[in-house]
Scaffold this motif. Structure first.
Motif, PDB file in Angstrom:
ATOM      1  N   ALA A  96      -7.082  19.797 -20.890  1.00 29.40           N
ATOM      2  CA  ALA A  96      -6.166  20.884 -21.235  1.00 29.40           C
ATOM      3  C   ALA A  96      -4.842  20.737 -20.513  1.00 29.40           C
ATOM      4  N   ASP A  97      -3.838  21.468 -21.007  1.00 30.30           N
ATOM      5  CA  ASP A  97      -2.568  21.612 -20.295  1.00 30.30           C
ATOM      6  C   ASP A  97      -2.700  22.758 -19.299  1.00 30.30           C
ATOM      7  N   THR A 126      -8.460  16.158  -8.332  1.00 26.27           N
ATOM      8  CA  THR A 126      -7.602  15.044  -8.742  1.00 26.27           C
ATOM      9  C   THR A 126      -7.791  14.614 -10.195  1.00 26.27           C
ATOM     10  N   TYR A 127      -8.523  15.375 -10.984  1.00 27.42           N
ATOM     11  CA  TYR A 127      -8.615  15.082 -12.412  1.00 27.42           C
ATOM     12  C   TYR A 127      -7.388  15.661 -13.110  1.00 27.42           C
ATOM     13  N   ALA A 128      -6.218  15.195 -12.723  1.00 31.06           N
ATOM     14  CA  ALA A 128      -4.974  15.798 -13.198  1.00 31.06           C
ATOM     15  C   ALA A 128      -3.808  14.839 -12.975  1.00 31.06           C
ATOM     16  N   GLN A 129      -2.679  15.155 -13.609  1.00 33.66           N
ATOM     17  CA  GLN A 129      -1.496  14.308 -13.440  1.00 33.66           C
ATOM     18  C   GLN A 129      -0.805  14.527 -12.103  1.00 33.66           C
ATOM     19  N   MET A 169      11.214  18.951 -12.722  1.00 31.03           N
ATOM     20  CA  MET A 169       9.813  18.559 -12.911  1.00 31.03           C
ATOM     21  C   MET A 169       9.184  19.386 -14.024  1.00 31.03           C
ATOM     22  N   LYS A 170       8.251  18.792 -14.719  1.00 28.65           N
ATOM     23  CA  LYS A 170       7.566  19.508 -15.783  1.00 28.65           C
ATOM     24  C   LYS A 170       6.832  20.725 -15.229  1.00 28.65           C
ATOM     25  N   ARG A 171       6.679  21.731 -16.075  1.00 31.76           N
ATOM     26  CA  ARG A 171       5.957  22.931 -15.652  1.00 31.76           C
ATOM     27  C   ARG A 171       4.488  22.885 -16.024  1.00 31.76           C
ATOM     28  N   ALA A 172       4.125  21.950 -16.882  1.00 29.34           N
ATOM     29  CA  ALA A 172       2.729  21.812 -17.293  1.00 29.34           C
ATOM     30  C   ALA A 172       2.303  20.363 -17.138  1.00 29.34           C
ATOM     31  N   MET A 173       1.011  20.168 -16.946  1.00 28.63           N
ATOM     32  CA  MET A 173       0.452  18.830 -16.808  1.00 28.63           C
ATOM     33  C   MET A 173      -0.888  18.787 -17.519  1.00 28.63           C
TER      34      MET A 173
END
Length: 346
Positions: A23-24, A108-111, A1-5
């Motif tokens: 932002a990331d 929830t304003y995120a991936q 899984m990615k470490r940043a979103m």
């Protein structure tokens, strides 16, 4: 899984343009006991998000340990489970889910978002991710008010419900649920929202600019304030006396008083106001409540069932990408939205 979103966060209180930052950020930790990690495909902007961004409720949220910075706002969940924590058996990776999470600084304003498994259910296949994001928080907030006032799904047929503010994100879904359960529903709306409320099944619609609903309605079972507490006396005046009837408001002054006067003085004043009003209604054997959003899995499952049947539909005014969150907040604060403002997440 990615470490940043990708996410939208705030590092202080202020206007949408000044404090919302795209932002990331790090992907949440793996889910713990009773949690699931969701890859969000959509969320929504609720009025409470805009108010929290401006500092509303900061004193009580700080007391609950969720007042620090940076914060990611947002409550509505619509996406796919990517990992489940220990003890979670009803969901598995790959399940499409929807729901609404309790207030936190990891919204929830995120991936990706961590959420309690009990706060989401399987998304109805009939709903897109965007449509599913338009429903949960708004409905669960109003459902808290309805149940606090004494409304019960199993006894809804023939009951008379008044909803102040029928075209907002909360009103459009609650109107449909109450009608689907067999209740008679009256609502207020602006001139541009009258036809929408009628299409959604409202039995009676009043233009709040030109009509006084209290002159036309009488002996209602429940009245729910979704928009303007200054009309509380009018809403209560349309209720019949006796058990099984009540009033609830989602726009009570608790948080505002605590923000303005501190936890002690503001809290005491809020309690005094509440107890005075509740005592007044108790003499008429009516319930009186100040309500807040709360997770309710049974209510969420009811919403999913009605949406799957097509008796409850999402009403989306506009959709924005995550990167345009400031514009979405500004539109929400304009008060022009009819239905929900949805955020689509790539």
């Amino acid at each position: 899984m990615k470490r940043a979103m990708q996410a939208v966060r705030i590092s202080g209180f202020g206007s949408a343009e000044d404090v919302l930052e795209y932002a990331d950020v790090p992907v949440p930790r793996p889910p713990g006991k009773g949690e699931v990690l969701v890859r969000l495909r959509a969320t929504s902007v609720n009025p409470i998000d805009c108010r929290r961004r401006g500092g509303y409720g900061r004193a009580l949220l700080r007391l609950r340990g969720i007042g620090g910075f940076p914060q990611i706002l947002g409550s509505d969940i619509s996406g796919e489970v990517v990992a489940v924590g220990p003890g979670v058996s009803e969901l598995q990776a790959g399940d499409a889910v929807f729901g609404a999470k309790s207030p936190s600084i990891h919204g929830t304003y995120a991936q990706y978002c961590l959420v309690k498994a009990a706060e989401v259910v399987r998304k109805p296949a009939s709903l897109s991710f965007a449509e599913a994001a338009a429903l949960p928080y708004a409905f669960l907030s109003a459902w808290a008010g309805l149940t606090d006032a004494g409304f019960r799904a199993e006894a809804a047929t023939g009951r008379r419900v008044f909803l102040q503010g029928g075209t907002g994100g909360t009103g459009v879904v609650t109107l449909q649920v109450c009608r689907a359960l067999g209740a008679h529903v009256a609502v207020t709306a602006g001139p541009q929202g009258i036809d929408l409320c009628r299409r959604l099944g409202a039995n009676e619609v009043f233009d709040y600019r030109t009509q006084d609903f209290s002159r036309h309605l009488d002996r209602y079972d429940f009245a729910i304030c979704l928009a303007d507490q200054s009309e509380e006396a009018k809403m209560i005046s349309i209720l019949r006396p006796g058990p099984g009837t009540g009033y609830a408001t989602l726009v009570h002054p608790l948080m505002s008083l605590v923000d303005a006067k501190g936890l002690l003085r503001g809290g005491i004043q809020a309690v005094r106001i509440f107890l005075r009003e509740r005592s007044s209604q108790k003499r008429h054997r009516r319930a009186y409540a100040w309500s807040l959003f709360r997770p309710d899995r049974a209510a969420l499952e009811l919403l999913a069932e009605l949406a799957e049947k097509g008796t409850v539909q999402a009403v989306i005014d506009r959709a924005y990408p995550l990167s345009a969150m400031a514009e979405a907040h500004e539109y929400s604060e304009s008060g022009r939205a009819k239905g929900k403002i949805v955020i689509e997440i790539e």
